[in-house]
Design a protein around this motif. Structure first.
Motif, PDB file in Angstrom:
ATOM      1  N   GLY A  37       0.828  -1.188   0.000  1.00 32.00           N
ATOM      2  CA  GLY A  37       0.000   0.000   0.000  1.00 32.00           C
ATOM      3  C   GLY A  37       0.861   1.235   0.000  1.00 32.00           C
ATOM      4  N   SER A  38       0.315   2.325   0.484  1.00 28.18           N
ATOM      5  CA  SER A  38       1.036   3.592   0.461  1.00 28.18           C
ATOM      6  C   SER A  38       2.275   3.561   1.345  1.00 28.18           C
ATOM      7  N   SER A  39       2.303   2.647   2.312  1.00 24.89           N
ATOM      8  CA  SER A  39       3.454   2.561   3.211  1.00 24.89           C
ATOM      9  C   SER A  39       4.646   1.911   2.543  1.00 24.89           C
ATOM     10  N   GLY A  40       4.426   1.273   1.380  1.00 25.33           N
ATOM     11  CA  GLY A  40       5.499   0.566   0.705  1.00 25.33           C
ATOM     12  C   GLY A  40       5.721  -0.830   1.242  1.00 25.33           C
ATOM     13  N   LYS A  41       4.912  -1.248   2.198  1.00 24.67           N
ATOM     14  CA  LYS A  41       5.020  -2.576   2.774  1.00 24.67           C
ATOM     15  C   LYS A  41       4.092  -3.557   2.074  1.00 24.67           C
ATOM     16  N   THR A  42       4.499  -4.814   2.058  1.00 25.18           N
ATOM     17  CA  THR A  42       3.630  -5.894   1.610  1.00 25.18           C
ATOM     18  C   THR A  42       2.909  -6.451   2.831  1.00 25.18           C
ATOM     19  N   THR A  43       1.606  -6.458   2.799  1.00 27.06           N
ATOM     20  CA  THR A  43       0.818  -7.033   3.885  1.00 27.06           C
ATOM     21  C   THR A  43       0.364  -8.430   3.493  1.00 27.06           C
ATOM     22  N   ILE A  44       0.676  -9.386   4.344  1.00 21.91           N
ATOM     23  CA  ILE A  44       0.201 -10.752   4.121  1.00 21.91           C
ATOM     24  C   ILE A  44      -0.771 -11.120   5.244  1.00 21.91           C
ATOM     25  N   GLU A  45      -1.906 -11.689   4.842  1.00 19.83           N
ATOM     26  CA  GLU A  45      -2.940 -12.030   5.814  1.00 19.83           C
ATOM     27  C   GLU A  45      -2.824 -13.511   6.155  1.00 19.83           C
ATOM     28  N   TRP A  46      -2.739 -13.816   7.451  1.00 15.41           N
ATOM     29  CA  TRP A  46      -2.488 -15.175   7.947  1.00 15.41           C
ATOM     30  C   TRP A  46      -3.672 -15.620   8.810  1.00 15.41           C
ATOM     31  N   TRP A  47      -4.427 -16.600   8.298  1.00 17.02           N
ATOM     32  CA  TRP A  47      -5.574 -17.147   9.031  1.00 17.02           C
ATOM     33  C   TRP A  47      -5.174 -18.460   9.680  1.00 17.02           C
ATOM     34  N   ASN A  48      -5.448 -18.576  10.998  1.00 25.51           N
ATOM     35  CA  ASN A  48      -5.138 -19.817  11.701  1.00 25.51           C
ATOM     36  C   ASN A  48      -6.161 -20.088  12.790  1.00 25.51           C
ATOM     37  N   ILE A  49      -6.034 -21.243  13.447  1.00 29.66           N
ATOM     38  CA  ILE A  49      -7.017 -21.651  14.465  1.00 29.66           C
ATOM     39  C   ILE A  49      -6.386 -21.681  15.853  1.00 29.66           C
ATOM     40  N   SER A  50      -5.281 -20.977  16.040  1.00 27.97           N
ATOM     41  CA  SER A  50      -4.583 -20.986  17.327  1.00 27.97           C
ATOM     42  C   SER A  50      -5.189 -19.951  18.263  1.00 27.97           C
ATOM     43  N   THR A  51      -6.307 -20.329  18.884  1.00 24.31           N
ATOM     44  CA  THR A  51      -7.039 -19.400  19.750  1.00 24.31           C
ATOM     45  C   THR A  51      -6.808 -19.649  21.229  1.00 24.31           C
ATOM     46  N   THR A  52      -6.145 -20.751  21.590  1.00 28.58           N
ATOM     47  CA  THR A  52      -5.910 -21.059  23.005  1.00 28.58           C
ATOM     48  C   THR A  52      -4.472 -20.721  23.379  1.00 28.58           C
ATOM     49  N   GLN A  53      -4.274 -20.502  24.674  1.00 33.84           N
ATOM     50  CA  GLN A  53      -2.935 -20.172  25.173  1.00 33.84           C
ATOM     51  C   GLN A  53      -2.184 -21.447  25.563  1.00 33.84           C
ATOM     52  N   PRO A  54      -0.866 -21.459  25.428  1.00 36.12           N
ATOM     53  CA  PRO A  54       0.008 -20.337  25.064  1.00 36.12           C
ATOM     54  C   PRO A  54       0.186 -20.139  23.554  1.00 36.12           C
ATOM     55  N   THR A  55      -0.440 -21.020  22.752  1.00 36.69           N
ATOM     56  CA  THR A  55      -0.179 -20.996  21.309  1.00 36.69           C
ATOM     57  C   THR A  55      -0.516 -19.653  20.678  1.00 36.69           C
ATOM     58  N   LYS A  56      -1.641 -19.066  21.091  1.00 33.87           N
ATOM     59  CA  LYS A  56      -2.067 -17.810  20.490  1.00 33.87           C
ATOM     60  C   LYS A  56      -0.984 -16.741  20.604  1.00 33.87           C
ATOM     61  N   ASP A  57      -0.425 -16.581  21.796  1.00 36.77           N
ATOM     62  CA  ASP A  57       0.591 -15.551  22.000  1.00 36.77           C
ATOM     63  C   ASP A  57       1.925 -15.933  21.360  1.00 36.77           C
ATOM     64  N   VAL A  58       2.256 -17.215  21.379  1.00 38.44           N
ATOM     65  CA  VAL A  58       3.507 -17.670  20.758  1.00 38.44           C
ATOM     66  C   VAL A  58       3.491 -17.373  19.268  1.00 38.44           C
TER      67      VAL A  58
END
Length: 430
Positions: free
Chosen positions: A35-56
């Protein structure tokens, strides 16, 4: 899987039923070229909703951004069933996320047949060859790779050693009749034998799938899918064995409305010591500790028992792992992220902090938990492997298996009706 156009219509119908509007689909992949920032944004979908995995996992994304300052990782984390519903809708829309969780098998094949998934064979061969071969199998279609694993494992029984001892169950059972006897002893001692997330259906499917493997043999499941016929005597017998278990009323009170990872769900019931066992994958200890208290040294693992007179063996395992796939045309930054995630450094961290089994041989030394070592030993000794049925087969067939087995457990379908319903959908999917 049939005509991709028909598959897409099936996905669209399912997405409408799931109530996922097209406005929810507009964000995927749309910002990947910068975008205008010059960065490439990649969207990452996952199912890691429980801890500690979510934060890791969130911390790993930040580390990748730090190492790749021109890349931004946008994380979308959804619970298992919500993720499946959303991905059904996204597939129908023809616009998948840059990076998305996949179990491989029939679901991935339909997405590939619809032209929505990147062929990773050439883009990853310089580093993916070093991953464990068994971990890569669910993502191979022919000789082409459409996903990269980050986990591999199997379904088995996780049990409370203290409750077993209290009920006089001296050792984990190795036969189905021995398992039913253990259930009876636990009930007689006033202990709930099993926890089950009846609301979510897929945990119940594990019982029928394993009983079908033990009764008919792992090859029979593949042949039944090829022949579109699950009405054989061994499949009906598998349902009858499950019916024998259900008749003992082994599950916790309210199990039909229980979720898997909620504070009152299946994992918490076991993790809080309110049930003696659950049939679940290698991730179970982490979720038990996140949703409940966890069992610590009292937690044990044993493989699904053999069925006397059955064709299946104790060494034939049912399970799978987690992997990541990319949307067709995903930017190089997404491939770079997969390489980062599959590195020995990242895999070692995942093993140490989130309890996954290593897919990079160099990360195996990070595995210290005795129960996970037991799972790994079972996998290494496996003489047969079957991917989760709701992922191995076409989506509609996998869903029918989940639904029909749930109906048997709830008392509204007989073993023969389960086999007939599954076969009916299998034939419709030709």
């Amino acid at each position: 899987m049939g005509d991709p156009g028909l598959s897409r219509r099936g996905f669209l119908a399912a997405s409408a039923a799931a109530g996922v509007g097209m406005t929810a689909l507009s964000a995927c992949g749309g910002d990947s070229d910068g975008g205008s920032s010059g960065k490439t944004t990649i969207e990452w979908w996952n199912i890691s909703t429980t801890q500690p995995t979510k934060d890791v996992w969130a911390a790993l994304a930040k580390r990748f951004e730090a190492e790749n300052p021109k890349v931004k990782v946008k994380i979308v984390q959804l619970e298992n069933d919500a993720y499946k519903s959303k991905m059904t809708a996204l597939t129908a829309s023809g616009k998948l996320p840059d990076i998305f969780h996949t179990w491989g098998g029939g679901v991935l094949k339909q997405q590939v047949d619809a032209g929505l998934v990147e062929n990773l064979t050439d883009r990853t061969e310089d580093w993916a060859d070093g991953l464990l071969p068994v971990a890569k199998e669910p993502y191979l279609l022919g000789d082409k790779a459409y996903g990269i694993p980050f986990d591999i494992g199997m379904i088995g029984f996780w049990y409370n050693k203290a409750l077993f001892k209290q009920a006089g169950v001296s050792a984990p059972p190795t036969t189905w009749s021995g398992f039913l006897d253990a259930v009876k002893k636990l009930k007689s001692a006033g202990i709930t034998p099993l926890a089950l997330a009846g609301k979510e259906k897929w945990p119940g499917m594990y019982y029928w799938a394993y009983l079908a493997m033990r009764t008919a043999g792992v090859d029979a499941l593949r042949k039944a899918d090829d022949d579109k016929d699950f009405t054989g005597d061994d499949f009906v017998r598998a349902g009858q064995h499950l019916q024998d278990l259900v008749d003992l009323q082994p599950f916790q009170k309210g199990f039909l409305g229980a979720a898997y990872s909620s504070p009152t769900g299946q994992a918490a019931t076991v993790g809080n010591g309110k049930a003696a066992m659950e049939l679940m994958g290698q991730w179970a200890p982490v979720v038990e500790a996140d949703a409940g208290k966890g069992l610590g040294a009292n937690l044990g693992f044993f493989p699904f028992p053999e069925v006397e007179g059955g064709r299946g063996k104790l060494t034939e395992v049912f399970g799978g792992g987690g992997g990541h796939a990319l949307r067709a045309g995903a930017p190089q930054a997404a491939v770079d992220f997969l390489k980062f995630f599959a590195s020995a450094t990242t895999d070692s961290e995942l093993v140490k902090k989130t309890g996954v089994l290593p897919v990079v041989p160099a990360a195996e030394s990070a595995l210290t938990d005795p129960n996970l070592k037991a799972v790994q030993a079972q996998l290494k000794a496996a003489t047969g492997f079957q991917l989760y049925l709701d992922q191995a087969y076409a989506p509609a067939l996998g869903q029918e298996i989940n639904d029909s087995v749930a109906a048997l457990i709830a008392g509204s379908k007989s073993p023969a009706q389960v086999a007939q319903s599954i076969t009916k959908v299998a034939k419709e999917e030709q």
